[in-house]
Enzyme design. Structure first.
Site, mmCIF file in Angstrom:
data_model
loop_
_atom_site.group_PDB
_atom_site.id
_atom_site.type_symbol
_atom_site.label_atom_id
_atom_site.label_comp_id
_atom_site.label_asym_id
_atom_site.label_seq_id
_atom_site.Cartn_x
_atom_site.Cartn_y
_atom_site.Cartn_z
ATOM 1 N NE ARG A 149 -2.268 1.890 3.205
ATOM 2 C CZ ARG A 149 -2.323 1.652 4.518
ATOM 3 N NH1 ARG A 149 -3.079 0.695 4.991
ATOM 4 N NH2 ARG A 149 -1.599 2.385 5.352
ATOM 5 C CD GLU A 194 3.713 4.717 6.411
ATOM 6 O OE1 GLU A 194 4.791 4.632 7.025
ATOM 7 O OE2 GLU A 194 2.623 4.440 6.933
ATOM 8 C CG ASN A 252 2.297 0.989 4.512
ATOM 9 O OD1 ASN A 252 2.767 1.201 5.623
ATOM 10 N ND2 ASN A 252 1.536 1.870 3.878
ATOM 11 C CB SER A 297 -4.325 -2.405 8.247
ATOM 12 O OG SER A 297 -3.930 -1.074 8.418
ATOM 13 C CE LYS A 357 8.198 6.297 8.165
ATOM 14 N NZ LYS A 357 8.017 5.044 8.945
ATOM 15 C CE LYS A 399 7.048 11.075 7.523
ATOM 16 N NZ LYS A 399 6.253 10.339 6.520
ATOM 17 C CD GLU A 441 7.762 0.167 7.834
ATOM 18 O OE1 GLU A 441 6.611 0.627 7.864
ATOM 19 O OE2 GLU A 441 8.566 0.393 6.920
ATOM 20 N N GLY A 442 5.858 1.717 11.728
ATOM 21 C CA GLY A 442 4.909 1.693 12.839
ATOM 22 C C GLY A 442 4.430 3.056 13.292
ATOM 23 N NE ARG A 468 -4.467 5.329 7.383
ATOM 24 C CZ ARG A 468 -3.399 4.798 8.003
ATOM 25 N NH1 ARG A 468 -3.561 4.008 9.039
ATOM 26 N NH2 ARG A 468 -2.186 5.060 7.572
#
Lengths: 515, 515
Positions: free
Chosen positions: A137, A157, A159, A164, A337, A399, A403-404, A489
């Site tokens: 994604r 970003e 993924n 999800s 990243k 950043k 991840e996360g 989103r």
């Protein structure tokens, strides 16, 4: 992420009268549950004592209206899905290149060091599976540059693991179309929103198709066992229906047997046999064994999940097996990243390396916001100047490579944080020019409450790619490469972190508008 | 309703180990919510303070396994759906006959007297609509008579108004098939249950089709308004998804506009115009009017809903309108137990009157359990003897004529109750021979808890019938007559009242077995 730019549609969404809001909310609450657009409620909403069996559910956080999204931006993001599939499958196939990039981080990032270590151990033994599945994604925001005639998308970003909301996104565009069709929106909306302006998101069937293609390519069990796909999951998982919809599509559309395996149970419930086949024994049928064709990771992506050596043992156990991994360790690392940064560093030679097709590379390049390393390279030196000066830092976000989410540092907080960090740790971060999204509003419904206000939208484009790794670095044969729907989103514009499940936003659909 | 007969399948359902039960329940809880097989939770499960917005839902009460049901009985019940559609449309069309039957009850039953009064007022003015829609559900239990070679079905009641669970039944057979397909049941079950042994229940699309046919037959608005179907509902309604699934099918499969109208708002939100068209103004769009083609009653069926004169005014208001009623007052009255009783009284001439087709009449007659009046007729005198003697009363159930359940009197309680009632009130009840169902077991999951034990199953067969009333008594033209799926409703065999929503049972599906 920045202060939004001038609102092109200040009257959208229109205000709702009391009866109108009641009708809209009742319609939304019923349609969502009737169609499985749901989550398990948070403990703050429903205490565990109220529902010890975890049988309650509630509407997933959603927006009341589809958010307006420039059609040109939506099309731009969609047009590069195939190129991104190419790009990241190529990166994950080039272990030497990836090793150089990751090598810079290993000393300062234990998580990446451990992931790389898993790869190295399996490499030493030899990989037992050449097939790879990526369910990607790519996330974007609309960037409004006053000097450009049109807005464009800029990547937030990319993924490569556990992307999800593909299981719920399909239902959100259905919800908004339904609300439109039953007149739940004020009539004034019809000049902007029409049934054809909200594109459907086929993420459920397309992501399931991606897995089915991998399952099929894996082939039959040589040992005569039934093959299955394993969803590696967190336990408990509030966002379970997001995953279940994909599972049911895999069952129903493709006849594929699926199981949910909590990450913490990998070593108890699976074994790797002498041919390195991954054999799964469901706890509920201890006399029955299945051969795992594909492990789909919806767990094991975050450092917080690797609190014990057992978790790393489990990851190694899966990686060395012959099951197709979605994703492999290398593909997970490709999503760091740091990779995004080196691709997006101005004048980087890397993009062309992986995307020899010049047109594709040019289009992908347009979706990058300039990203700088915070190391001692020329670009890094330049970035350090920008980041340590509060005046220039105000246009940037810093950043972590990991991840996360959850640890981004914004604007004037950047120089402050850097003062507290030894310079040796600076390369663990990248500096990215802030994307300047347009101002817009919406109403978010979550945990039984609606909140209206300014919002920022993030568009995610799903892509599926199945490839067979060749002998040499970068050698591969792409077997499948297709689009797999989209996610919008949306979060309040005063919140600087994303993530609907984490409590900061909602799932949305796009109402395409010409700008 | 009686003590069940010997269990033909004492090992069904098989016992579940701890892990197996966990897997089955997790699969069931997730699948049900993902597919809208849901209800709003009871206040005892979730307090109103926890969820003031009513955004929580939970799995509808369901059985873990499909209950075993004799194939011959299922086919018997299915084979008479068309005949029952004929029968009850004919009864509702014969006002003179119905008036005689109801006349006997008017003095002792205010509810029926008031319903009849609504009809008489409209009759005086002249009915404005000749089309009638019946969405029926005929409920049966399996009756095992040791003197017969095979079990048969015996009718418990015939519902002409607000037949529920058709919206969820479709999902329950899907759930049980899913659980079977993913190996959630112990393997030993495969000798009894196979995918083809659980018939699907197309109740959602078929009930929606019935409404769509009525809506279509109503025709266009002569005043240029958009036409719509109104679901007359209770407010609040925990079983809302049962209704919503039918509404969504009506929207999606037939493009019909639908609204939910609480019974208490009829007089505020609708008016009857000079042509007696029923005009609905949604509270959320006060400037927009719709002409109502069909009112589908999911409220207004029980005496407890008519606590004020306003409720009766509302019922009259709807009855005198030109909207098609599902059902009309006469059709609701046709469903009274008194009608069932006079049809099922041994040697009754009435059945032949309404079902001139001898074969149909014979097959319908076979589904009746002997029913006696408690009046002063010859059959009534016989019944009074049976009912006042505790020895013979033990084989009977005494039921009030009214709809809604909750007041049945069983066995030895019958003579005790009759002692306390003046004889003039006895005709308000009928006496029915107890149906002797086979013993069987299942596990019911409701409110987050599972309970295993002996159960009794009730099979409901849905039928749809659209007809145009002619000039004379019994004159009519049947436009549509079709089967509309089934419901299996299962309750603990220690509970003597039915009704899943009322808290005594669960929705189930049938696993057909040869006996």
């Amino acid at each position: 992420m920045a202060a939004p730019q001038g609102n092109m549609y200040p009257d959208y969404p229109p205000p709702l009268g009391g009866e109108q809001e009641k009708y809209l909310l009742n319609s939304l609450k019923d349609f969502s549950i009737a169609h499985g657009l749901a989550v398990r409620p948070t403990p703050s909403y429903v205490s565990p004592e109220t529902d010890p069996a975890v049988a309650l559910a509630t509407t997933a956080p959603v927006t009341l209206f589809p958010s307006l999204f420039p059609r040109v931006c939506f099309e731009q993001a969609r047009s590069v899905i195939g190129a991104y599939n190419e790009l990241y499958s190529a990166i994950a196939s080039d272990e030497t290149w990836l090793g150089e990039i990751i090598g810079e981080l290993i000393e300062i990032d234990d998580f990446m060091a451990n992931l790389w270590n898993v790869h190295m151990k399996v490499k030493k033994e030899g990989y037992a599976q050449t097939l790879n599945l990526g369910l990607f994604r790519s996330d974007y925001m609309v960037h409004v540059d006053p000097s450009e005639p049109q807005p464009s998308v800029k990547q937030v970003e990319f993924n490569t693991i556990a992307s999800s909301f593909g299981g719920l996104s399909t239902q959100v565009s259905s919800l908004h179309k339904h609300l439109l069709s039953i007149g739940a929106y004020p009539e004034s909306i019809s000049s902007i929103v029409s049934p054809s302006s909200v594109p459907p998101s086929p993420s459920v069937p397309e992501l399931a198709k991606g897995m089915a293609k991998a399952h099929e390519a894996y082939g039959k069990s040589s040992g005569g066992l039934q093959t299955c796909v394993v969803f590696l999951v967190q336990d408990p998982e509030r966002n379970v229906f997001d995953q279940r919809h994909i599972e049911y599509a895999l069952n129903e559309n493709h006849g594929v047997r699926t199981f949910r395996l909590p990450f913490g149970r990998v070593l108890q419930d699976t074994r790797v046999d002498s041919d390195r086949k991954l054999i799964y024994t469901p706890p509920h049928t201890p006399n029955r064994q299945y051969e795992v064709s594909l492990i789909y990771f919806r767990a094991g992506y975050a450092p917080s999940e690797y609190i014990s050596q057992e978790a790393w043992d489990a990851r190694l156990h899966l990686e060395r097996s012959a099951a197709i991994k979605c994703p492999s360790v290398l593909l997970q690392l490709a999503g760091t990243k740091k990779v995004q940064q080196v691709l997006a560093t101005p004048h980087s030679p890397h993009l062309k390396r992986f995307l020899p097709n010049e047109k594709q590379a040019t289009e992908v390049l347009k979706t990058f916001a300039p990203i700088y390393p915070l190391d001692t390279s020329t670009a890094g030196q330049e970035a350090r100047q920008l980041a340590t000066d509060p005046a220039t830092a105000a246009r940037y976000v810093m950043k972590p490579q990991r991840e996360g989410g959850g640890n981004n540092v914004y604007r004037k907080a950047i120089p402050e944080l850097l003062k507290t960090l030894p310079e040796t740790q600076w390369p663990a971060y990248i500096l990215m020019e802030m994307i300047e999204p347009p101002a817009q509003s919406n109403v978010i419904f979550r945990n039984g409450e609606s909140q209206k206000g300014g919002v920022i939208c993030e568009l995610g484009m799903y892509g599926a790619c199945l490839w067979r790794q060749g002998e040499g670095d970068g050698q591969r044969e792409v077997l499948e490469n297709f689009d797999a729907g989209y996610l919008l989103r949306t979060k309040g514009d005063d919140s600087e972190e994303g993530g609907v499940a984490a409590g900061f936003g909602a799932i949305d659909s796009a109402c395409l508008v010409d700008v």
